[in-house]
Design a protein around this motif. Structure first.
Motif, short mmCIF file in Angstrom:
data_model
loop_
_atom_site.label_atom_id
_atom_site.label_comp_id
_atom_site.label_asym_id
_atom_site.label_seq_id
_atom_site.Cartn_x
_atom_site.Cartn_y
_atom_site.Cartn_z
N ASP A 79 -10.08 -23.43 29.57
CA ASP A 79 -10.95 -22.74 28.60
C ASP A 79 -10.17 -21.85 27.64
N GLY A 81 -9.60 -18.76 27.89
CA GLY A 81 -10.22 -17.42 27.78
C GLY A 81 -11.21 -17.30 26.66
N GLN A 82 -12.17 -18.23 26.58
CA GLN A 82 -13.15 -18.22 25.49
C GLN A 82 -14.35 -17.33 25.79
N GLY A 83 -14.15 -16.25 26.48
CA GLY A 83 -15.24 -15.33 26.73
C GLY A 83 -15.33 -14.96 28.20
N ASP A 84 -16.03 -13.86 28.45
CA ASP A 84 -16.26 -13.41 29.82
C ASP A 84 -17.61 -13.95 30.28
N TYR A 85 -17.59 -14.80 31.28
CA TYR A 85 -18.82 -15.38 31.80
C TYR A 85 -19.50 -14.38 32.73
N ARG A 88 -21.74 -18.59 35.62
CA ARG A 88 -21.23 -19.92 35.27
C ARG A 88 -21.90 -20.94 36.19
#
Length: 157
Positions: A79, A81-85, A88
């Motif tokens: 990913d 690091g495309q955002g803080d989940y 999920r």
């Protein structure tokens, strides 16, 4: 609880079915059910396997047909690091799903649409294996013989 089934009595009284019994024994093993799939019979000799592979791109999936086995493998790229989940719920873990194919089943086209991977299968029986009708002719007399390639130039004695 006993989960193994003993095919030994059947193996003793049959000839040539060992592969079938091996398939039954390996089919009894549990799998994790991921990714879920459907198998549909579309016609007399055509089938379709559809796998739900949400979150994967076609480039993340590899399909290999070898002998009587079809293997579908998926490994998603990182990913980065495309955002803080916060949650999920879409499973994107790597998978390998194997399908044991019957004799003369060949994998055809594969398509990917709306998160579903679809693989066409078709039974292709070689001409030599198809049933053929044999005509019954007259029975030759006991003293008749077939002439070979070297018998043409001989004179009768």
């Amino acid at each position: 609880m006993r989960t193994a089934f003993d095919f030994t009595p059947y193996c003793r009284s049959t000839v040539g079915f060992d592969r079938l019994f091996n398939l039954l024994e390996t089919g009894l093993r549990e799998d994790d059910g991921y990714p879920p799939f459907d198998i549909v019979k579309e016609g007399e000799d055509s089938y379709r396997i559809t796998l739900a592979v949400a979150g994967f791109a076609p480039s993340d999936i590899e399909i290999v047909a070898q002998q009587n086995q079809l293997t579908v493998t998926g490994k998603r790229a990182d990913d980065d690091g495309q955002g803080d989940y916060l949650h999920r719920g879409i499973a994107t873990r790597a998978f390998e799903r194997r399908f044991q194919l019957a004799d003369f089943i060949e994998a055809g086209d594969a398509g990917f649409e709306n998160g579903l991977l679809s693989i066409a299968l078709k039974r292709v029986v070689p001409e030599a294996m198809k049933p053929r009708k044999i005509e019954i002719g007259g029975a030759p007399a006991a003293n008749d013989r077939l002439e070979g390639p070297n018998d043409e130039g001989r004179e009768a004695a």
